[in-house]
Write a protein that holds these residues in place. Structure first.
Motif, PDB file in Angstrom:
ATOM      1  N   ASN A 170       6.984   7.463 -12.861  1.00 34.47           N
ATOM      2  CA  ASN A 170       6.671   6.541 -11.773  1.00 34.47           C
ATOM      3  C   ASN A 170       7.910   5.568 -11.161  1.00 34.47           C
ATOM      4  O   ASN A 170       8.298   5.263 -12.300  1.00 34.47           O
ATOM      5  CB  ASN A 170       5.395   5.291 -12.338  1.00 34.47           C
ATOM      6  N   MET A 171       7.160   5.054 -10.110  1.00 39.70           N
ATOM      7  CA  MET A 171       8.110   4.457  -9.461  1.00 39.70           C
ATOM      8  C   MET A 171       7.745   2.855  -9.081  1.00 39.70           C
ATOM      9  O   MET A 171       7.151   2.776  -9.177  1.00 39.70           O
ATOM     10  CB  MET A 171       8.520   5.169  -7.904  1.00 39.70           C
ATOM     11  N   LEU A 172       9.041   2.079  -9.233  1.00 37.65           N
ATOM     12  CA  LEU A 172       8.815   0.848  -9.073  1.00 37.65           C
ATOM     13  C   LEU A 172       9.362   0.499  -7.858  1.00 37.65           C
ATOM     14  O   LEU A 172      10.102   0.859  -7.136  1.00 37.65           O
ATOM     15  CB  LEU A 172       9.404   0.522 -10.186  1.00 37.65           C
ATOM     16  N   VAL A 173       8.128  -0.258  -6.815  1.00 43.25           N
ATOM     17  CA  VAL A 173       9.011  -0.499  -5.638  1.00 43.25           C
ATOM     18  C   VAL A 173       8.267  -1.809  -4.580  1.00 43.25           C
ATOM     19  O   VAL A 173       7.678  -2.704  -5.974  1.00 43.25           O
ATOM     20  CB  VAL A 173       7.822   0.001  -4.485  1.00 43.25           C
ATOM     21  N   THR A 174       9.704  -2.747  -4.279  1.00 38.73           N
ATOM     22  CA  THR A 174       9.665  -3.985  -4.639  1.00 38.73           C
ATOM     23  C   THR A 174      10.027  -4.069  -2.623  1.00 38.73           C
ATOM     24  O   THR A 174      11.218  -3.517  -2.319  1.00 38.73           O
ATOM     25  CB  THR A 174       9.961  -5.029  -5.078  1.00 38.73           C
ATOM     26  N   SER A 233       2.884  12.520  -1.501  1.00 35.98           N
ATOM     27  CA  SER A 233       1.412  11.322  -1.891  1.00 35.98           C
ATOM     28  C   SER A 233       1.506  10.219  -2.847  1.00 35.98           C
ATOM     29  O   SER A 233       2.681  11.314  -3.758  1.00 35.98           O
ATOM     30  CB  SER A 233       0.377  11.969  -1.898  1.00 35.98           C
ATOM     31  N   TYR A 234       1.122   9.213  -3.341  1.00 34.17           N
ATOM     32  CA  TYR A 234       1.367   8.312  -4.465  1.00 34.17           C
ATOM     33  C   TYR A 234       0.173   7.415  -4.949  1.00 34.17           C
ATOM     34  O   TYR A 234      -0.649   7.879  -3.504  1.00 34.17           O
ATOM     35  CB  TYR A 234       2.363   7.487  -4.323  1.00 34.17           C
ATOM     36  N   GLU A 235      -0.073   7.141  -5.899  1.00 32.98           N
ATOM     37  CA  GLU A 235      -1.397   5.854  -6.085  1.00 32.98           C
ATOM     38  C   GLU A 235      -0.385   4.696  -6.889  1.00 32.98           C
ATOM     39  O   GLU A 235       0.113   4.908  -7.521  1.00 32.98           O
ATOM     40  CB  GLU A 235      -1.976   6.604  -6.608  1.00 32.98           C
ATOM     41  N   ILE A 236      -1.291   3.954  -6.052  1.00 30.85           N
ATOM     42  CA  ILE A 236      -1.056   1.709  -6.829  1.00 30.85           C
ATOM     43  C   ILE A 236      -1.252   2.226  -8.183  1.00 30.85           C
ATOM     44  O   ILE A 236      -2.656   2.238  -8.088  1.00 30.85           O
ATOM     45  CB  ILE A 236      -0.847   1.045  -6.268  1.00 30.85           C
ATOM     46  N   VAL A 237      -0.740   1.932  -9.445  1.00 29.12           N
ATOM     47  CA  VAL A 237      -1.374   2.166 -10.510  1.00 29.12           C
ATOM     48  C   VAL A 237      -1.440   0.789 -11.096  1.00 29.12           C
ATOM     49  O   VAL A 237      -2.135   0.162 -12.061  1.00 29.12           O
ATOM     50  CB  VAL A 237      -1.357   2.898 -11.339  1.00 29.12           C
ATOM     51  N   THR A 238      -0.194  -0.240 -11.179  1.00 27.88           N
ATOM     52  CA  THR A 238      -0.113  -1.245 -11.394  1.00 27.88           C
ATOM     53  C   THR A 238       0.286  -2.209 -10.854  1.00 27.88           C
ATOM     54  O   THR A 238       1.736  -1.707  -9.842  1.00 27.88           O
ATOM     55  CB  THR A 238       0.776  -1.284 -13.338  1.00 27.88           C
ATOM     56  N   ASN A 265      12.096 -11.063  -1.223  1.00 30.71           N
ATOM     57  CA  ASN A 265      11.375 -11.890  -0.597  1.00 30.71           C
ATOM     58  C   ASN A 265       9.556 -11.782  -1.153  1.00 30.71           C
ATOM     59  O   ASN A 265       9.001 -12.092  -0.893  1.00 30.71           O
ATOM     60  CB  ASN A 265      10.820 -12.760   0.371  1.00 30.71           C
ATOM     61  N   TRP A 266       9.296 -10.651  -1.791  1.00 33.56           N
ATOM     62  CA  TRP A 266       8.104 -10.011  -2.124  1.00 33.56           C
ATOM     63  C   TRP A 266       7.921 -10.794  -3.145  1.00 33.56           C
ATOM     64  O   TRP A 266       8.532 -11.494  -4.255  1.00 33.56           O
ATOM     65  CB  TRP A 266       8.042  -8.231  -2.314  1.00 33.56           C
ATOM     66  N   SER A 267       6.047 -10.857  -3.087  1.00 35.63           N
ATOM     67  CA  SER A 267       6.031 -11.672  -5.115  1.00 35.63           C
ATOM     68  C   SER A 267       5.197 -10.869  -5.541  1.00 35.63           C
ATOM     69  O   SER A 267       4.565 -10.703  -6.629  1.00 35.63           O
ATOM     70  CB  SER A 267       4.447 -12.139  -3.897  1.00 35.63           C
ATOM     71  N   LYS A 268       5.629  -8.880  -5.269  1.00 32.64           N
ATOM     72  CA  LYS A 268       4.760  -8.038  -6.573  1.00 32.64           C
ATOM     73  C   LYS A 268       5.787  -7.086  -6.402  1.00 32.64           C
ATOM     74  O   LYS A 268       6.475  -6.596  -5.701  1.00 32.64           O
ATOM     75  CB  LYS A 268       3.637  -7.617  -6.016  1.00 32.64           C
ATOM     76  N   ILE A 269       6.140  -6.419  -7.381  1.00 42.72           N
ATOM     77  CA  ILE A 269       6.359  -4.973  -7.975  1.00 42.72           C
ATOM     78  C   ILE A 269       5.307  -4.290  -8.048  1.00 42.72           C
ATOM     79  O   ILE A 269       4.136  -4.289  -8.534  1.00 42.72           O
ATOM     80  CB  ILE A 269       6.971  -5.400  -8.944  1.00 42.72           C
ATOM     81  N   TYR A 270       5.199  -2.837  -7.245  1.00 47.72           N
ATOM     82  CA  TYR A 270       4.497  -2.064  -7.068  1.00 47.72           C
ATOM     83  C   TYR A 270       4.473  -0.927  -7.671  1.00 47.72           C
ATOM     84  O   TYR A 270       5.876  -0.339  -7.823  1.00 47.72           O
ATOM     85  CB  TYR A 270       3.930  -0.943  -6.465  1.00 47.72           C
ATOM     86  N   GLU A 271       4.057  -0.438  -8.940  1.00 46.56           N
ATOM     87  CA  GLU A 271       3.909   0.311  -9.975  1.00 46.56           C
ATOM     88  C   GLU A 271       3.055   1.983  -9.212  1.00 46.56           C
ATOM     89  O   GLU A 271       2.112   1.469  -9.005  1.00 46.56           O
ATOM     90  CB  GLU A 271       3.749   0.283 -11.564  1.00 46.56           C
ATOM     91  N   VAL A 272       3.491   2.667  -8.508  1.00 46.91           N
ATOM     92  CA  VAL A 272       2.690   4.502  -7.994  1.00 46.91           C
ATOM     93  C   VAL A 272       3.021   5.238  -9.340  1.00 46.91           C
ATOM     94  O   VAL A 272       3.937   5.527  -9.726  1.00 46.91           O
ATOM     95  CB  VAL A 272       3.107   4.311  -6.517  1.00 46.91           C
ATOM     96  N   SER A 273       1.969   5.934  -8.955  1.00 46.51           N
ATOM     97  CA  SER A 273       2.141   7.570  -9.564  1.00 46.51           C
ATOM     98  C   SER A 273       2.585   8.531  -8.644  1.00 46.51           C
ATOM     99  O   SER A 273       2.340   8.109  -7.403  1.00 46.51           O
ATOM    100  CB  SER A 273       0.967   7.606 -10.902  1.00 46.51           C
ATOM    101  N   ILE A 274       3.570   9.251  -8.691  1.00 46.19           N
ATOM    102  CA  ILE A 274       3.470  10.549  -7.694  1.00 46.19           C
ATOM    103  C   ILE A 274       2.939  11.431  -7.802  1.00 46.19           C
ATOM    104  O   ILE A 274       3.060  11.858  -8.805  1.00 46.19           O
ATOM    105  CB  ILE A 274       5.103  10.499  -7.844  1.00 46.19           C
ATOM    106  N   LYS A 275       2.340  11.916  -6.548  1.00 42.83           N
ATOM    107  CA  LYS A 275       1.089  13.293  -6.742  1.00 42.83           C
ATOM    108  C   LYS A 275       1.894  14.470  -6.528  1.00 42.83           C
ATOM    109  O   LYS A 275       2.644  14.175  -5.706  1.00 42.83           O
ATOM    110  CB  LYS A 275       0.368  12.571  -5.676  1.00 42.83           C
TER     111      LYS A 275
END
Length: 341
Positions: free
Chosen positions: A324-328, A115-120, A331-341
Protein backbone atom coordinates in the motif's frame (compact mmCIF):
# COMPACT_ATOMS: atom_id res chain seq x y z
CA UNK A 1 26.62 52.34 -66.71
CA UNK A 2 27.32 48.56 -66.91
CA UNK A 3 28.85 48.67 -63.46
CA UNK A 4 25.71 50.30 -62.04
CA UNK A 5 23.53 47.68 -63.76
CA UNK A 6 25.58 44.86 -62.22
CA UNK A 7 25.49 46.48 -58.77
CA UNK A 8 21.74 46.86 -59.03
CA UNK A 9 21.35 43.26 -60.19
CA UNK A 10 23.51 42.00 -57.31
CA UNK A 11 21.43 44.02 -54.84
CA UNK A 12 18.23 42.46 -56.18
CA UNK A 13 19.75 38.97 -55.88
CA UNK A 14 20.84 39.73 -52.32
CA UNK A 15 17.35 40.93 -51.40
CA UNK A 16 15.81 37.82 -52.98
CA UNK A 17 18.33 35.64 -51.15
CA UNK A 18 17.60 37.34 -47.81
CA UNK A 19 13.87 36.93 -48.38
CA UNK A 20 14.37 33.25 -49.28
CA UNK A 21 16.48 32.68 -46.17
CA UNK A 22 13.89 34.35 -43.99
CA UNK A 23 11.19 32.15 -45.54
CA UNK A 24 13.30 29.06 -44.87
CA UNK A 25 13.79 30.01 -41.23
CA UNK A 26 10.06 30.74 -40.88
CA UNK A 27 9.34 27.30 -42.34
CA UNK A 28 11.69 25.73 -39.80
CA UNK A 29 10.02 27.70 -37.01
CA UNK A 30 6.59 26.43 -38.10
CA UNK A 31 8.01 22.92 -38.31
CA UNK A 32 9.36 23.30 -34.77
CA UNK A 33 5.89 24.23 -33.46
CA UNK A 34 4.51 21.11 -35.09
CA UNK A 35 7.30 18.96 -33.60
CA UNK A 36 6.55 20.25 -30.12
CA UNK A 37 2.92 19.18 -30.48
CA UNK A 38 3.45 15.77 -32.09
CA UNK A 39 6.83 14.74 -30.74
CA UNK A 40 9.05 11.84 -31.71
CA UNK A 41 10.20 8.47 -30.43
CA UNK A 42 13.71 7.04 -30.41
CA UNK A 43 14.60 5.74 -33.88
CA UNK A 44 12.32 8.17 -35.73
CA UNK A 45 13.84 10.14 -38.59
CA UNK A 46 13.44 13.92 -38.76
CA UNK A 47 11.74 14.78 -42.04
CA UNK A 48 12.42 18.46 -42.65
CA UNK A 49 10.23 20.59 -44.94
CA UNK A 50 11.00 20.50 -48.68
CA UNK A 51 11.68 24.26 -48.65
CA UNK A 52 14.62 23.55 -46.35
CA UNK A 53 16.08 20.42 -47.97
CA UNK A 54 15.95 21.89 -51.49
CA UNK A 55 18.34 24.73 -50.66
CA UNK A 56 20.56 22.79 -48.24
CA UNK A 57 23.94 21.37 -49.07
CA UNK A 58 24.40 20.14 -45.50
CA UNK A 59 22.14 20.00 -42.41
CA UNK A 60 23.33 19.25 -38.90
CA UNK A 61 21.91 19.49 -35.38
CA UNK A 62 23.89 20.89 -32.48
CA UNK A 63 23.28 20.26 -28.78
CA UNK A 64 25.52 22.81 -27.13
CA UNK A 65 28.97 21.21 -27.37
CA UNK A 66 28.01 18.22 -29.52
CA UNK A 67 26.80 18.07 -33.12
CA UNK A 68 25.48 15.43 -35.53
CA UNK A 69 24.44 15.34 -39.18
CA UNK A 70 22.39 12.18 -38.57
CA UNK A 71 18.76 13.33 -38.59
CA UNK A 72 17.56 10.40 -36.48
CA UNK A 73 16.30 10.60 -32.88
CA UNK A 74 19.32 8.84 -31.44
CA UNK A 75 19.54 8.33 -27.64
CA UNK A 76 23.26 9.16 -27.93
CA UNK A 77 22.20 12.77 -28.49
CA UNK A 78 18.54 13.06 -27.49
CA UNK A 79 16.87 12.40 -24.15
CA UNK A 80 13.24 11.78 -23.31
CA UNK A 81 11.29 15.01 -22.85
CA UNK A 82 12.18 18.35 -24.41
CA UNK A 83 15.50 18.79 -26.20
CA UNK A 84 16.79 22.27 -26.96
CA UNK A 85 18.68 22.05 -30.27
CA UNK A 86 19.86 24.23 -33.16
CA UNK A 87 19.44 23.37 -36.84
CA UNK A 88 22.56 24.36 -38.80
CA UNK A 89 22.02 24.67 -42.55
CA UNK A 90 24.77 25.20 -45.10
CA UNK A 91 23.00 26.37 -48.24
CA UNK A 92 24.05 25.48 -51.77
CA UNK A 93 24.90 29.15 -52.25
CA UNK A 94 27.36 28.99 -49.36
CA UNK A 95 25.33 30.73 -46.64
CA UNK A 96 25.01 29.53 -43.05
CA UNK A 97 21.52 29.52 -41.50
CA UNK A 98 20.76 28.66 -37.87
CA UNK A 99 17.38 28.05 -36.25
CA UNK A 100 16.81 27.17 -32.59
CA UNK A 101 14.18 24.52 -31.96
CA UNK A 102 12.71 22.22 -29.32
CA UNK A 103 12.24 18.54 -30.10
CA UNK A 104 10.06 16.53 -27.74
CA UNK A 105 10.85 12.83 -27.42
CA UNK A 106 8.14 10.64 -25.93
CA UNK A 107 8.01 7.10 -24.55
CA UNK A 108 6.69 4.55 -27.04
CA UNK A 109 4.19 2.91 -24.68
CA UNK A 110 1.21 4.80 -23.16
CA UNK A 111 1.31 5.16 -19.38
CA UNK A 112 -1.49 3.42 -17.50
CA UNK A 113 -3.91 5.30 -15.25
CA UNK A 114 -3.58 3.45 -11.95
CA UNK A 115 -6.66 3.27 -9.73
CA UNK A 116 -6.58 3.10 -5.94
CA UNK A 117 -8.79 3.03 -2.87
CA UNK A 118 -8.31 4.86 0.43
CA UNK A 119 -8.17 2.22 3.18
CA UNK A 120 -6.95 4.18 6.24
CA UNK A 121 -6.28 7.74 7.36
CA UNK A 122 -3.66 8.69 9.96
CA UNK A 123 -3.16 12.03 11.72
CA UNK A 124 -0.33 14.28 10.58
CA UNK A 125 1.07 17.44 12.18
CA UNK A 126 -0.18 20.18 9.87
CA UNK A 127 2.63 22.49 11.02
CA UNK A 128 5.07 20.34 9.05
CA UNK A 129 5.99 21.55 5.56
CA UNK A 130 6.77 18.06 4.24
CA UNK A 131 9.70 17.68 1.81
CA UNK A 132 10.91 14.12 2.48
CA UNK A 133 8.74 11.25 3.73
CA UNK A 134 9.84 7.69 4.58
CA UNK A 135 8.43 4.69 6.38
CA UNK A 136 10.49 1.88 7.92
CA UNK A 137 8.49 -0.65 9.89
CA UNK A 138 5.98 1.53 11.72
CA UNK A 139 8.33 4.51 12.04
CA UNK A 140 7.99 7.62 9.88
CA UNK A 141 11.10 9.64 9.01
CA UNK A 142 10.20 13.10 7.79
CA UNK A 143 12.21 16.04 6.45
CA UNK A 144 10.36 19.35 6.79
CA UNK A 145 11.32 22.52 4.95
CA UNK A 146 11.20 26.34 5.05
CA UNK A 147 13.83 28.59 6.58
CA UNK A 148 13.57 28.91 10.37
CA UNK A 149 11.39 25.77 10.42
CA UNK A 150 13.46 23.02 8.80
CA UNK A 151 13.92 19.79 10.70
CA UNK A 152 14.43 16.05 10.49
CA UNK A 153 12.08 14.06 12.72
CA UNK A 154 10.88 10.54 13.31
CA UNK A 155 7.60 9.44 14.86
CA UNK A 156 5.30 6.43 15.01
CA UNK A 157 2.70 6.15 12.24
CA UNK A 158 -0.63 7.04 13.81
CA UNK A 159 0.93 9.61 16.14
CA UNK A 160 2.21 13.13 15.60
CA UNK A 161 4.66 13.62 18.47
CA UNK A 162 8.29 13.20 17.38
CA UNK A 163 10.28 10.42 19.05
CA UNK A 164 13.45 12.23 18.01
CA UNK A 165 13.91 15.55 16.23
CA UNK A 166 16.86 17.45 14.81
CA UNK A 167 16.26 21.15 14.20
CA UNK A 168 18.17 22.84 11.37
CA UNK A 169 19.98 26.17 11.40
CA UNK A 170 17.76 29.16 10.58
CA UNK A 171 19.22 29.62 7.08
CA UNK A 172 18.70 25.97 6.05
CA UNK A 173 15.77 24.92 3.85
CA UNK A 174 15.57 21.12 4.11
CA UNK A 175 14.36 18.94 1.24
CA UNK A 176 14.13 15.24 0.38
CA UNK A 177 15.76 12.42 2.32
CA UNK A 178 16.62 8.73 1.96
CA UNK A 179 17.60 5.87 4.28
CA UNK A 180 20.73 3.86 3.50
CA UNK A 181 21.45 1.26 6.16
CA UNK A 182 21.85 3.11 9.46
CA UNK A 183 22.20 6.51 7.82
CA UNK A 184 19.80 9.15 6.54
CA UNK A 185 20.85 11.37 3.65
CA UNK A 186 19.13 14.74 3.29
CA UNK A 187 19.16 17.43 0.59
CA UNK A 188 18.73 21.17 0.99
CA UNK A 189 16.88 23.42 -1.40
CA UNK A 190 19.32 26.20 -2.34
CA UNK A 191 22.00 25.90 0.34
CA UNK A 192 24.09 23.69 -2.00
CA UNK A 193 24.79 21.18 0.75
CA UNK A 194 23.50 17.79 1.86
CA UNK A 195 23.64 16.17 5.29
CA UNK A 196 24.20 12.64 6.61
CA UNK A 197 22.65 11.59 9.94
CA UNK A 198 22.66 8.62 12.24
CA UNK A 199 19.27 6.98 11.69
CA UNK A 200 18.68 6.19 15.37
CA UNK A 201 19.72 9.44 17.03
CA UNK A 202 19.29 11.82 14.04
CA UNK A 203 22.62 13.38 14.98
CA UNK A 204 24.54 14.78 12.03
CA UNK A 205 27.53 12.67 11.00
CA UNK A 206 28.79 14.64 8.00
CA UNK A 207 27.82 16.86 5.10
CA UNK A 208 28.58 17.00 1.38
CA UNK A 209 28.32 19.60 -1.41
CA UNK A 210 25.50 19.10 -3.89
CA UNK A 211 26.68 17.90 -7.31
CA UNK A 212 27.16 20.75 -9.78
CA UNK A 213 24.71 19.03 -12.14
CA UNK A 214 21.83 19.67 -9.71
CA UNK A 215 20.57 23.23 -9.97
CA UNK A 216 18.79 22.77 -6.59
CA UNK A 217 17.99 19.99 -4.13
CA UNK A 218 14.40 18.63 -4.28
CA UNK A 219 13.60 14.93 -3.79
CA UNK A 220 15.69 11.90 -2.85
CA UNK A 221 15.38 8.12 -2.62
CA UNK A 222 17.65 5.05 -2.59
CA UNK A 223 17.36 2.23 -5.13
CA UNK A 224 19.60 -0.23 -3.30
CA UNK A 225 22.69 0.88 -5.19
CA UNK A 226 22.57 4.64 -5.75
CA UNK A 227 20.94 7.64 -4.19
CA UNK A 228 18.50 9.20 -6.67
CA UNK A 229 17.79 12.93 -6.58
CA UNK A 230 15.66 15.51 -8.36
CA UNK A 231 16.22 19.23 -8.85
CA UNK A 232 12.86 20.37 -10.25
CA UNK A 233 13.74 19.46 -13.83
CA UNK A 234 12.76 16.42 -15.93
CA UNK A 235 15.83 14.50 -14.74
CA UNK A 236 16.56 11.79 -12.22
CA UNK A 237 20.15 12.06 -10.99
CA UNK A 238 21.77 8.85 -9.75
CA UNK A 239 24.43 9.63 -7.15
CA UNK A 240 27.31 7.57 -5.82
CA UNK A 241 26.19 6.60 -2.32
CA UNK A 242 29.80 6.70 -1.11
CA UNK A 243 30.31 10.12 -2.68
CA UNK A 244 26.93 11.85 -3.05
CA UNK A 245 28.59 14.83 -4.76
CA UNK A 246 29.21 12.61 -7.80
CA UNK A 247 26.51 11.99 -10.45
CA UNK A 248 26.82 8.43 -11.82
CA UNK A 249 24.18 8.83 -14.53
CA UNK A 250 21.22 11.00 -15.46
CA UNK A 251 17.87 9.77 -16.77
CA UNK A 252 15.25 12.06 -18.31
CA UNK A 253 11.55 11.31 -17.73
CA UNK A 254 8.63 11.45 -20.18
CA UNK A 255 5.34 9.76 -20.97
CA UNK A 256 3.80 8.69 -24.25
CA UNK A 257 2.31 12.08 -25.11
CA UNK A 258 3.54 14.34 -22.34
CA UNK A 259 6.82 15.60 -20.99
CA UNK A 260 7.21 15.89 -17.24
CA UNK A 261 9.40 18.34 -15.38
CA UNK A 262 9.38 19.62 -11.79
CA UNK A 263 9.89 16.06 -10.57
CA UNK A 264 9.84 16.34 -6.81
CA UNK A 265 9.54 13.88 -3.88
CA UNK A 266 10.74 10.36 -4.70
CA UNK A 267 10.19 6.83 -3.47
CA UNK A 268 11.76 3.61 -4.78
CA UNK A 269 9.63 0.47 -4.56
CA UNK A 270 9.84 -2.93 -6.26
CA UNK A 271 12.03 -1.78 -9.13
CA UNK A 272 10.20 1.47 -9.92
CA UNK A 273 10.61 5.08 -8.86
CA UNK A 274 7.53 7.01 -7.81
CA UNK A 275 7.60 10.80 -8.12
CA UNK A 276 5.09 13.55 -7.55
CA UNK A 277 5.03 16.64 -9.78
CA UNK A 278 5.26 19.92 -7.91
CA UNK A 279 1.89 21.71 -7.77
CA UNK A 280 0.09 18.83 -9.54
CA UNK A 281 -2.06 16.19 -7.80
CA UNK A 282 -0.37 13.29 -9.60
CA UNK A 283 2.26 10.67 -8.82
CA UNK A 284 4.21 9.01 -11.64
CA UNK A 285 5.44 5.42 -11.74
CA UNK A 286 8.78 5.53 -13.59
CA UNK A 287 11.02 2.86 -15.06
CA UNK A 288 14.42 4.01 -13.69
CA UNK A 289 16.34 2.25 -16.49
CA UNK A 290 14.72 4.22 -19.30
CA UNK A 291 12.90 7.16 -17.68
CA UNK A 292 9.62 6.05 -19.24
CA UNK A 293 6.48 6.79 -17.23
CA UNK A 294 4.64 3.46 -17.11
CA UNK A 295 1.80 4.55 -14.82
CA UNK A 296 0.14 7.57 -13.26
CA UNK A 297 -1.98 8.14 -10.15
CA UNK A 298 -4.49 10.98 -10.02
CA UNK A 299 -4.84 12.08 -6.38
CA UNK A 300 -7.09 15.08 -7.06
CA UNK A 301 -9.77 13.93 -4.63
CA UNK A 302 -7.17 13.63 -1.84
CA UNK A 303 -5.35 16.85 -2.67
CA UNK A 304 -8.31 19.21 -3.21
CA UNK A 305 -9.53 19.38 0.42
CA UNK A 306 -6.02 20.33 1.52
CA UNK A 307 -5.20 22.99 -1.08
CA UNK A 308 -8.55 24.69 -0.46
CA UNK A 309 -7.07 25.85 2.84
CA UNK A 310 -3.87 27.09 1.18
CA UNK A 311 -2.75 26.73 -2.44
CA UNK A 312 0.78 25.90 -1.26
CA UNK A 313 -0.46 22.81 0.61
CA UNK A 314 0.45 20.59 -2.31
CA UNK A 315 0.91 16.82 -2.48
CA UNK A 316 4.49 16.08 -1.40
CA UNK A 317 4.92 12.82 0.45
CA UNK A 318 5.22 9.23 -0.83
CA UNK A 319 6.04 6.09 1.14
CA UNK A 320 5.09 2.41 1.03
CA UNK A 321 3.53 0.30 3.78
CA UNK A 322 3.85 -3.19 2.35
CA UNK A 323 2.19 -2.94 -1.05
CA UNK A 324 0.00 0.00 0.00
CA UNK A 325 1.06 3.57 -0.64
CA UNK A 326 1.12 6.33 1.98
CA UNK A 327 0.41 9.83 0.65
CA UNK A 328 0.62 13.19 2.42
CA UNK A 329 1.57 16.80 1.65
CA UNK A 330 2.79 20.16 2.86
CA UNK A 331 0.92 21.15 6.04
CA UNK A 332 -1.62 18.37 5.62
CA UNK A 333 -3.49 17.18 8.70
CA UNK A 334 -3.69 13.60 7.38
CA UNK A 335 -1.64 10.77 5.94
CA UNK A 336 -3.66 8.59 3.55
CA UNK A 337 -3.02 4.89 3.08
CA UNK A 338 -4.24 3.67 -0.30
CA UNK A 339 -4.43 0.21 -1.81
CA UNK A 340 -3.34 0.05 -5.42
CA UNK A 341 -5.70 -1.76 -7.76
Amino acid sequence: MKKNIWVGFATVLLLISCKDNKDVLNTLADYNNSMMQNGYHFGDKLTLPKDVTEIAEKISISFGDSETSNLVIDPKFFTLGDNEITFNIKTKSGEDLNQDATINVFAKNPEKNISYEIVTEYPHDQNNFVEGFLLEGNTVYESDGLKNSSQLIKYTLGGTTPIVEEKQAADIFSEGCAIVGNKIYQLTYQNRVGFVYDKNTLKKISEFPLPKELREGWGMTYDGKNLVATDGSKNLFFLDVNNPSKVVRTVAVAGNKETYDQLNELEYHNGFIYSNIWFKPIILKIDPKTGEVVGKFDFTKITNPNIKKNENNVLNGIAFKGENMLVTGKNWSKIYEVSIK
